[in-house]
Scaffold this active site. Structure first.
Site, mmCIF file in Angstrom:
data_model
loop_
_atom_site.group_PDB
_atom_site.id
_atom_site.type_symbol
_atom_site.label_atom_id
_atom_site.label_comp_id
_atom_site.label_asym_id
_atom_site.label_seq_id
_atom_site.Cartn_x
_atom_site.Cartn_y
_atom_site.Cartn_z
ATOM 1 N N GLU A 241 -10.286 -2.457 4.324
ATOM 2 C CA GLU A 241 -8.940 -1.991 4.662
ATOM 3 C C GLU A 241 -8.731 -0.596 4.070
ATOM 4 O OE1 GLU A 241 -6.293 -5.974 4.927
ATOM 5 O OE2 GLU A 241 -6.599 -5.301 2.888
ATOM 6 N N ASP B 212 0.775 -1.248 0.000
ATOM 7 C CA ASP B 212 0.000 0.000 0.000
ATOM 8 C C ASP B 212 0.810 1.303 0.000
ATOM 9 O OD1 ASP B 212 -1.486 -2.166 0.820
ATOM 10 O OD2 ASP B 212 -2.059 -1.314 2.748
HETATM 11 C C1 FRU Z 1 -3.805 -3.740 2.845
HETATM 12 C C2 FRU Z 1 -3.135 -4.171 4.123
HETATM 13 C C3 FRU Z 1 -3.464 -3.189 5.221
HETATM 14 C C4 FRU Z 1 -2.315 -3.330 6.168
HETATM 15 C C5 FRU Z 1 -1.173 -3.555 5.233
HETATM 16 C C6 FRU Z 1 -0.099 -4.436 5.776
HETATM 17 O O1 FRU Z 1 -3.184 -4.120 1.689
HETATM 18 O O2 FRU Z 1 -3.528 -5.459 4.460
HETATM 19 O O3 FRU Z 1 -4.723 -3.391 5.797
HETATM 20 O O4 FRU Z 1 -2.144 -2.190 6.951
HETATM 21 O O5 FRU Z 1 -1.714 -4.128 4.053
HETATM 22 O O6 FRU Z 1 1.001 -4.484 4.918
#
Ligand code: FRU
Length: 719
Positions: free
Chosen positions: A252, A42
């Site tokens: 998320e 992300d």
């Molecule tokens: C989304 C996610 C988030 C988390 C991150 C961990 O892609 O699962 O929810 O903060 O990636 O790398």
């Protein structure tokens, strides 16, 4: 581009007209952000400050798969050229190598009023007055894999996710974690058991109340929590939002921001943007948005933007609801073959796969008979198409109908298809999920014609089953959610803090959790989408979130490489000469009107025998834009589930005979991004073709396409 890693390894491998070296490895994007090496997911902490766009990102300093999550960091002055900076927040381990804290996704703000008290003196002005720094503050999720007691006395449970802050007084270069972390240790009353799935805080300054606002996700509950704070350290829970619309899998990376409708600064609305995984529009990860209002404490979705999955559009004709669970398909006038020959609709709760959700009533069509091994077809009676849309509920395995393997020994589809004139004109597969979701097909192009449905299950592997329910004919589509992107590779999108309301810019992770850990790139894995400018636009009386690539990308355009108008493009394929390397990285804009043909589009990254090609086009009968990567190149890298990557992705975009449709396409070695002229339909899709699959063609199927204008610019490298 300037790099902190000075070691430049030049591997000279001759590939026709280019040479592999630093940042030109196979598949390496040339105008998309990638880390020099290792795993990325992300985008985090997008903030504009002092003329710089900061891009932090989920990063594994130690390898090319997810792990040791840290915040990588890069900056840009134009959203095009990026400069890599040292890791901002690095995963922490104890002396035995146990990971104590990972830095999960979050946001960043600039604390101009020093509400945190984190500012420090950085000098004196001419009159001797102290000048203070302007702290940049990151708000992120601390993920603690191991139970331990922190040095500040806070007792941490294994797997806990809490919200924490860190600050920088040197414009984001170096960071200090706040000694009182975490600032929100646990989810609120009622959700305390969700302490392992509480994450991804997005924070912004809300000036009407002079407060910081945070939206964070209770991922498994499909609930967003909205908090407020005066100082980023003490937070008060104000409200919660959800579940709503696409609400399976996990929610998320939420964000909440204002935009003006049609550019009118007196018509402000608020948008929630979030990741849904799994449960995206295709399979795995997807991004949905919801438009509404926000008063400083509470987000209320517009009624026109929330969709009740139990309601069908007024005036719908129910073709089949599969409630006759004591009848066979034959008794219902359907025809079933193979293992389904003696069966009929089943009671959903008695189907022995994992729990099925989202069906209407108690019965449904299923191809799960005892297990995944059942194969055969289930065919509906014929009917005449009398409404513009067919909608249905669907769940099960992702094994799409593939026209080039259909009917061969390699046919492994698990699909629900519409047949008109002996041809499959629409087809839908599942998403490797047991929850039924609404999907709709525009069928206006076959009005008055005879048609039937066929359920085909030729797959005995894991997920080799399909559920279908509530097939309806209606004037409007049955909508499940507002998808921000109709491709498979746009996730965890975040937007920039620190810009005026009218300049809301988003970046998404150009990958998908369904197969992202396996994509065949090295020494890095994952790219970001191009930055996209968001807007709210009224189209056919609906307010939609629209997007286009940021205009600064045009600084990479080469002079025009091809520009031509065809008053009528003939049926078949027309090759367009584009010199290397720009045949693999270009901006292509095409506008066209319907002629006598049924489909029109562009073929990219194709080889002479068409065994590799990525097809982007418009279906005049099905009234949709599509991206097809069945033959885009390497697509079987997902090991145990090689079906996960290929596919044909569609987004409905109704048009009339006189409409001119525009597609803006960005091709960058291993990805295509497609935007229609209004920006209401976007697709992001990775592709992994061979280097010499580089032909560019136009195509028109079954007749002509009128008034075709094509303009191509190469994209220079931003690295
Ligand atoms: C989304 C996610 C988030 C988390 C991150 C961990 O892609 O699962 O929810 O903060 O990636 O790398």
């Amino acid at each position: 581009m300037v790099s902190v890693t000075t070691c430049i390894l030049t591997v000279l491998i001759g590939f026709g007209s280019f040479v592999r070296s630093y940042y030109t490895e196979e598949y390496r994007p040339q105008f998309h952000f990638t880390p020099e090496q290792n795993w990325m997911n992300d985008p985090n902490g997008l903030v504009y400050h002092n003329g710089q766009y900061h891009l932090f990102y989920q990063y594994n300093p130690n390898g090319t798969t997810w792990g040791f999550m840290s915040w990588g960091h890069a900056v840009s002055t134009d959203l095009v050229h990026w400069k890599h900076l040292p890791i901002a927040l690095e995963c922490e381990s104890d002396s035995n190598g146990n990971v104590l804290e990972m830095f999960f996704s979050g946001s960043a703000v600039v604390d101009v009023n020093n509400t945190t008290g984190f500012a420090i003196p950085v000098g004196k002005d001419r009159r001797g007055h102290v000048i203070n720094s302007t702290p940049m503050v990151a708000i992120y999720t601390s993920y603690y894999p191991t139970a331990h007691t922190q040095s500040n006395g806070v007792v941490i449970r294994a797997g806990q996710q809490s919200q924490s802050i860190a600050f920088s007084n040197d414009n984001g270069l170096t960071w200090t974690q706040y000694e009182g972390n975490p600032v929100i240790e646990s989810p609120p009353a009622g959700y305390v058991d969700q302490y392992q799935n509480f994450r991804d805080p997005f924070v912004f300054w809300y000036s009407p109340s002079s407060k910081w606002i945070m939206v964070a996700s209770l991922a498994n509950e499909h609930i967003l929590l909205i908090y407020s704070s005066d100082n980023l350290k003490t937070w008060k829970l104000e409200s919660q939002f959800g579940p709503e619309n696409a609400k399976f899998g996990q929610w998320e990376c939420p964000s909440l921001f204002p935009l003006y409708v049609d550019g009118n600064n007196r018509a402000e609305k608020w948008v929630i943007l979030m990741g849904v995984n799994p449960g995206g529009v295709i399979t795995g990860s997807g991004t949905q948005y919801i438009i509404g209002s926000f008063n400083g404490t509470t987000f209320v979705a517009d009624p026109s933007d929330t969709y009740d999955p139990t309601q069908i559009p007024a005036g719908s004709i129910v073709f089949q609801n599969f409630e006759s669970t004591s009848s066979t398909f034959k008794e219902l006038g359907w025809k079933a073959t193979g293992d389904f020959a003696l069966f009929g609709p089943q009671v959903a709760s008695s189907v022995t796969t994992q729990t099925i959700n989202g069906n209407l009533g108690s019965g449904l069509l299923t191809t799960w008979i005892v297990d995944d091994s059942a194969t055969g077809t289930i065919i509906s009676p014929k009917f005449i198409i009398t409404k513009n849309y067919i909608s249905f509920l669907i769940a099960g395995g992702y094994y799409p109908y593939n026209p080039s393997t259909a009917g061969t020994a390699n046919d492994n589809q698990v699909s629900f298809s519409l047949i008109v004139g002996g041809q499959v004109v629409h087809s839908q597969t599942g998403a490797d999920a047991e929850n039924l979701v609404w999907r709709s097909w525009n069928v206006a192009g076959w009005f008055g014609e005879e048609a039937y449905f066929i359920v085909t299950d030729l797959n005995t592997n894991s997920w080799g089953h399909l559920h279908v329910d509530e097939i309806i004919f209606s004037d409007t589509p049955k909508v499940e959610a507002n998808w921000n992107d109709f491709g498979p590779d746009y996730y965890a999108a975040a937007t920039y803090n620190g810009l005026p309301t009218a300049d809301r810019i988003a970046i998404g992770w150009m990958n998908n959790w369904a197969y992202g850990g396996n994509i065949p790139t090295s020494p890095w894995r994952s790219a970001m989408s191009v930055p996209r400018k968001l807007a709210l636009k009224t189209i056919n009386n609906n307010v939609l979130l629209v997007q286009q690539p940021v205009s600064s990308l045009s600084s990479l355009y080469t002079p025009s490489l091809y520009s031509r108008k065809f008053s009528s493009l003939k049926s078949g394929e027309t090759e367009i000469p584009v010199p290397a390397p720009y045949n693999a990285r270009m901006k292509l804009t095409v506008s066209f009107k319907r002629g006598t043909g049924s489909k029109f589009g562009v073929i990219l990254r194709s080889n002479a025998t068409n065994t590799q090609e990525t097809i982007i086009g418009y279906d005049f009968l099905g009234q949709n834009v599509f991206v097809d990567r069945f033959k885009s190149g390497d697509n079987a890298f997902v090991g145990s589930e090689p079906n996960q990557f290929p596919g044909h992705f569609i987004a409905t975009l109704p048009s009339t005979l006189t409409d001119s449709i525009t597609l803006n396409i960005l091709l960058d070695w291993s990805s295509v991004e497609v935007f229609d002229g209004n920006g209401q339909v976007a697709f992001t899709s990775q592709i992994f073709p061979l280097d010499d699959s580089a032909q560019v063609k136009l195509f028109s199927v079954g007749g002509t396409t009128r008034t075709v204008t094509v303009a191509i610019n190469g994209m220079k490298s931003s690295w």
